[in-house]
Each structure stands twice: as C-alpha cells, then as structure tokens.
Design an enzyme around this catalytic site. Structure first.
Site, PDB file in Angstrom:
ATOM      1  N   LYS A 174      -7.250   1.036  -2.875  1.00 32.96           N
ATOM      2  CA  LYS A 174      -6.836   0.462  -1.587  1.00 32.96           C
ATOM      3  C   LYS A 174      -6.945   1.491  -0.468  1.00 32.96           C
ATOM      4  CE  LYS A 174      -4.981  -2.662   1.159  1.00 32.96           C
ATOM      5  NZ  LYS A 174      -4.359  -2.001   2.275  1.00 32.96           N
ATOM      6  N   THR A 192       0.857  -1.177   0.000  1.00 34.49           N
ATOM      7  CA  THR A 192       0.000   0.000   0.000  1.00 34.49           C
ATOM      8  C   THR A 192       0.895   1.229   0.000  1.00 34.49           C
ATOM      9  OG1 THR A 192      -1.708  -1.167   1.254  1.00 34.49           O
ATOM     10  CG2 THR A 192      -1.835   1.234   1.221  1.00 34.49           C
ATOM     11  N   LYS A 229       0.546   5.727   8.526  1.00 34.40           N
ATOM     12  CA  LYS A 229       1.104   5.929   7.183  1.00 34.40           C
ATOM     13  C   LYS A 229       0.015   5.953   6.132  1.00 34.40           C
ATOM     14  CE  LYS A 229       2.201   2.540   4.801  1.00 34.40           C
ATOM     15  NZ  LYS A 229       1.600   1.705   3.713  1.00 34.40           N
TER      16      LYS A 229
END
Length: 297
Positions: free
Chosen positions: A173, A97, A239
C-alpha cells in the site's frame, strides 16, 4: 446468511464501506468516536455501540478503518479490547494504512488471544468506496485471508494477495501511495510550468485527461482548485509519506523523491492546509513560482 460483524471507524472511507456491507446483507455493530457519524448506518439497520470492544462477538470478525498507527494501537491494546472480546477463532481485518512494523506487532499480539490478523489496506477515494470499487491488498495466513475474502469482495473490484507476512500488504500500500503522491507532485509542478508560460490549467488538465486518463482526476482537481471536501486529507498524506521514509530507512532503500515530497507536504501543513485534499500541495508549488493562490470550495 452473512454473519454480523463489527466495524470501527466511520470516517470518509469507513462509512461508505460499512454501508456497502449492510447492503450486502451483513449485520453490523458499529463504533465511532464521534457518535453522530453512526446515525445514517443505524437508520439502515446497524447497531451502534458505546465502546469499541462491544462491536466484537466471540469468535467473530471485526473490521477497522482508522486514521493512523496510534489510533489502531489504542483500539487493539487497551484493556479490555475488541481483540480480547473476539477471542479464539476471531478475525481482525485492518483496512487502515499503517506501518508494516505496527501490523506485524499487532499480528503477534493477536496470537495471544487466538485471533487472526489480516492486513487489508485499500486503494481508492470516498467515491470509489461508495461504489464498492476499491482495490484491496491482503496479507496474513491463508485461512484468515479466505475468511476475509467474501467481505473484501463486497467492498472492492480487485484483491491483491501479498502472502502471509501481516505487514506485507501495508508495504504494498505504501508503494502504491508513493506512486500516487509522486503523480500529485508532478501534476502540481507541470500545471505551474504551463501557467507561467501562458497556458491555462484547465487546458493542460483537458490534454492530460485525453492522453493519460489515469491522471485526469487529480489534474482536474488541481486545475479547478477543488480541494474541499477532501477525498484524502493532506495531513494523512504526510503521515503516509513519513511511513514510506521509515520503511525505506529500515530496509536501507534510498527513496530520494520521497524526501522531496515530504518537504512539499510539510510546507503545506505549515500553511494550515492539513484538512484540504492532499492535492492541495499544488498551491505550494504555485506559490514557489510567484503565483497568488486561492483554494476553491
């Protein structure tokens, strides 16, 4: 016979994914910065390499599953990189990701060497990876996606195609992770609401599990305080929330709730919880309400 492919990144997700590929008959050349993490795969027939470039065969396939943009860029842009070793006809399938900007930039860089790039981030925790029950996003050229698909089918239960833009799969995503993080935040808050009004967390979790099974997993993790071992580290959650905010800002998309989550995750990081499961943000929600907390192990 399935070919031999390269695999870089053997963490909580990478190792079970690589294991499933071995069981499916693929040969594997593997690399991980912490060499000991390759041991179980080597026992099953994988070959461990001394550096990441050595996993690549000319015109072959390399899969990466690393923590963040920086780690992926370091792998792809160092010289010599596995991308150069792949050369013309090679394929890089990135399961990480990362920012869609990073994916697009790497796609352009790969073109210099005749290597195709498929963005292929996955949904699922380590138990889903072990059971080959991940949901897989995909974007890239049709030819590259067709070549990647047999591999994706061995690690997941469904594949979502988001077109040819190499960054599109990562946008999708991030949208999915936005939903999951929002769910975690909502569960954290409602558990505190119930507890402050005399209802035990387990009772709330049991109720949620009955009428909303999709929320049951995180509801019980929060109720029981089982934040270790982490299925998905809190630091990686922050993140991803940062990537959501960056992507939203670049496209002039207001996402006010993402800012709320950013502050929750940041507060949890400040309290030293970066290596707990990201659902441990529930501890901060409880503390804000004046409830003393203790993470179960």
């Amino acid at each position: 016979m399935p070919e031999t492919i390269g695999f870089i990144g053997l963490g909580n997700m990478g190792e079970p994914i690589a294991t499933n590929l071995l069981r499916a008959g693929y040969g594997l050349r593997v690399y991980n910065r912490t060499k000991s993490k390759a041991a179980r795969l080597v026992q099953q027939g994988a070959v461990a390499t001394e550096n990441p470039a050595d996993v690549a065969g000319n015109g072959g396939i390399v899969i990466t599953m690393v923590a963040d943009d920086r780690a992926l860029e370091e792998l792809c842009l160092v010289e010599p990189s596995f991308v150069e070793r792949l050369g013309k006809g090679g394929l890089h399938v990135s399961l990480s990701t990362v920012s869609p900007v990073t994916a697009r930039s790497l796609g352009k860089n790969h073109e210099k060497y005749g290597v195709d790039y498929v963005g292929s981030p996955v949904f699922g925790r380590p138990d889903a990876a072990a059971a080959a029950k991940l949901f897989v996003c995909a974007s890239g050229t049709a030819m590259a996606k067709n070549r990647a698909r047999p591999i994706q089918e061995k690690i997941g239960q469904g594949i979502f195609d988001f077109g040819e833009d190499p960054g599109a799969a990562n946008v999708a995503k991030l949208c999915g992770n936005f939903l999951v993080a929002s769910t975690v935040e909502a569960l954290a808050e409602l558990m505190v609401l119930g507890e402050k009004n005399g209802i035990g967390k387990k009772a709330i979790a049991d109720m949620i599990g009955r009428f909303s099974p999709m929320h049951a997993g995180y509801a019980h993790i929060i109720a029981e305080g089982k934040f270790q071992p982490a299925g998905f580290r809190l630091s990686l959650g922050l993140k991803d929330i940062d990537l959501i905010l960056e992507t939203a800002s670049a496209s002039l998309t207001p996402v006010p709730f993402a800012s709320v989550m950013h502050d929750r995750w940041l507060a949890s990081m400040a309290k030293g919880r970066e290596n707990l499961d990201w659902s441990a943000v529930a501890l901060d929600a409880a503390e804000q309400a004046g409830i003393k907390t203790r993470a179960a192990t």
